[in-house]
Design an enzyme around this catalytic site. Structure first.
Site, short mmCIF file in Angstrom:
data_model
loop_
_atom_site.label_atom_id
_atom_site.label_comp_id
_atom_site.label_asym_id
_atom_site.label_seq_id
_atom_site.Cartn_x
_atom_site.Cartn_y
_atom_site.Cartn_z
N LYS A 58 15.51 26.41 -3.62
CA LYS A 58 15.33 27.64 -2.59
C LYS A 58 16.65 28.11 -1.90
O LYS A 58 17.25 27.18 -2.10
CB LYS A 58 14.24 27.08 -1.48
CG LYS A 58 13.14 26.54 -1.91
CD LYS A 58 12.26 27.54 -2.42
CE LYS A 58 10.83 27.09 -2.97
NZ LYS A 58 9.76 27.68 -3.73
N LYS A 62 14.33 22.63 -10.16
CA LYS A 62 13.61 23.40 -10.83
C LYS A 62 13.84 24.88 -10.72
O LYS A 62 14.17 25.17 -9.52
CB LYS A 62 12.21 23.31 -10.52
CG LYS A 62 11.01 24.37 -11.09
CD LYS A 62 9.85 23.99 -10.97
CE LYS A 62 8.66 25.09 -11.01
NZ LYS A 62 9.26 26.39 -10.05
N HIS A 110 4.90 26.40 -15.89
CA HIS A 110 4.36 26.89 -14.56
C HIS A 110 3.04 27.83 -14.52
O HIS A 110 3.06 28.45 -15.85
CB HIS A 110 5.59 27.53 -13.69
CG HIS A 110 5.42 27.85 -12.17
ND1 HIS A 110 4.40 28.93 -11.83
CD2 HIS A 110 5.61 27.11 -11.25
CE1 HIS A 110 4.20 28.82 -10.58
NE2 HIS A 110 4.96 27.65 -10.18
N SER A 159 2.99 20.12 -6.38
CA SER A 159 3.97 21.24 -5.52
C SER A 159 3.20 21.86 -4.48
O SER A 159 2.10 22.27 -4.56
CB SER A 159 4.92 21.95 -6.52
OG SER A 159 4.16 23.05 -7.07
#
Length: 466
Positions: free
Chosen positions: A166, A192, A285, A370
């Site tokens: 992030k 990731k 994902h 997650s």
């Protein structure tokens, strides 16, 4: 309504056959049907069966040129949904010959392609599919599977740890690589790419791949552990996606990533085949899944999307947490987690599993947890999901007051403490907080993390209940 009834009478005569005996080669579907007022459930169920197999809205002369009895998908059982007014589960059996081998795309086009806009139905949801072994065997499935992944990474006896970098958008490639390195050297197994990181003006894919791989090798050299970064190869065309995967393989990294719903099943299966042929793991994902699976009475349940992913191919897939900020009701989540990991899963309606599923030794998929999870959730996650899962902490790593690497240390210490306590026979559900507190006494990083997140809870009722 009179017009509707006139049309649907035919369906019931031909496609509602309660005495039908299902074959071991049939694909079985369970639909949650909400008929329009005045349409009987048998007619609605038969209409779904017809429209998703051989039927159309009227009788056509070309029906005489084939054996409809051989190819039609009958609706063979209907039951009311407990506690719901005017909702029914309609069971439909599809002959295997209706589907192309090894093509999830074709399977979905047939079963859910047309029928969801049907006028006779107020709403329709595909709750589950039984994939027969004869059809399973036409798919490659996951590129490698759980055991091969553990052998490649040399990591056993515990869940794997991950972290999404992030801010998800806006970092330059070099700063992105710095964040990857800090996280990996702190003790996790994977970092990731966020699902929406593809190749944007602020960070083109090739630059990101290069800096992330450099970070990965530096962290590996420092820690002596094998590391991975999910390089997202999702692209605007399948050819570009494969080009990115080829570049990742040339860098020698262990794993790439794909957004399988937005990218599409055809692209996903191509990438899975490439990954098996070239020794890459594939992280999946599920971006866009909630558009399809969140409404209780319309759409497709995630357990069906999860089965389809196992057939199409992926070694990891995001699949809800039970704790944290994203949806997930415990028994239902564990139901599709088992459908991803195990070889043979018994029918169990209390967990939302409508059919017994035999995967005939197709490799399993690691479920990824997650979304809003942090160190205090570690005992629950370890207890609920066991060793074969990936625990992914984004904000729960990068939000650590001392930075990325200490955030990562805190998570690794918490995980090791929970695994050790479990192996010693302690009850993680009851003693979880105490185990974390004790570990924090000798880990200042964990202690700081415990201070930051001690009061955070995401208290909303799950929408997906039985």
């Amino acid at each position: 309504n009179v017009g509707l009834k006139a049309v649907f009478k035919d369906y019931k005569l031909t496609y509602y056959t309660p005495d039908y005996e299902t074959k071991v080669t049939d694909i079985l579907a369970a639909f949650r049907v909400t008929p329009q007022p005045g349409v009987p459930p048998e007619e609605a169920g038969a209409a779904v069966a017809x429209e998703s197999s051989t039927g159309t809205w009227t009788t056509v002369w070309t029906d005489g040129l084939t054996s409809l009895d051989r190819y039609k998908g009958p609706c063979y059982h209907i039951e009311p949904v407990a506690g719901e007014e005017n909702q029914f589960i309609a069971y439909v059996a599809y002959p295997l010959d209706l589907f192309e081998e090894g093509x999830v795309t074709n399977m979905f086009t047939s079963i859910v392609g047309n029928v969801f806009g049907f006028k006779a139905l107020r709403a329709l949801r595909l709750e589950d599919l039984r994939i027969p072994p004869a059809y399973v065997k036409t798919f490659q499935g996951p590129p490698h599977g759980i055991q091969v992944e553990r052998d490649k990474l040399n990591k056993y006896g515990r869940p794997l740890l991950g972290c999404t970098i992030k801010p998800k958008l806006g970092l330059s490639a070099k700063n992105y690589g710095r964040a990857v390195y800090e996280c990996l050297r702190g003790g996790l197994d994977f970092t990731k790419d966020d699902e929406n990181v593809n190749s944007q003006p602020f960070m083109r894919w090739r630059d990101r791949f290069l800096f992330x791989x450099e970070a990965l090798y530096k962290a590996q050299a420092e820690t002596g552990e094998i590391k991975g970064h999910y390089l997202n190869x999702t692209a605007g065309t399948s050819e570009e996606m494969i080009k990115r995967a080829v570049f990742a393989r040339e860098l020698g990294v262990p794993i790439v990533m794909h957004d399988y719903l937005t990218g599409g099943f055809t692209s996903n299966t191509s990438l899975a085949h490439y990954c098996r042929d070239n020794g890459l793991l594939l992280h999946i994902h599920r971006a866009m899944h909630a558009v399809i699976d969140r409404q209780k009475n319309h759409g497709i349940h995630f357990r069906v999307l999860a089965k389809x992913l196992r057939m199409s191919g992926g070694d990891h897939i995001h699949s809800g947490t039970v704790v944290g900020k994203l949806e997930g009701e415990r028994e239902i989540t564990l139901g599709f987690v088992d459908l991803l990991r195990d070889d043979f899963i018994e029918k169990d309606r209390s967990r939302g599993i409508y059919f017994t599923q035999d995967w005939v030794s197709m490799p399993g998929v690691l479920p990824v947890r997650s979304g809003g999870i942090h160190v205090w959730h570690m005992p629950a996650l370890t207890e609920i999901f066991g060793d074969d899962s990936v625990l992914q902490f984004g904000g729960g790593t990068l939000g650590h007051p001392w930075g990325n690497a200490p955030g990562r240390v805190a998570n690794r210490v918490a995980l090791e403490a929970c695994v050790q306590a479990r192996n010693e026979g302690r009850d993680l559900a009851r003693e979880g907080n105490e185990i974390i507190r004790k570990a924090a006494t000798w880990s200042p990083e964990l202690s700081a993390a415990c201070e930051v997140w001690k009061e955070i809870k995401f208290e909303f009722a799950a929408m997906d209940t039985l």
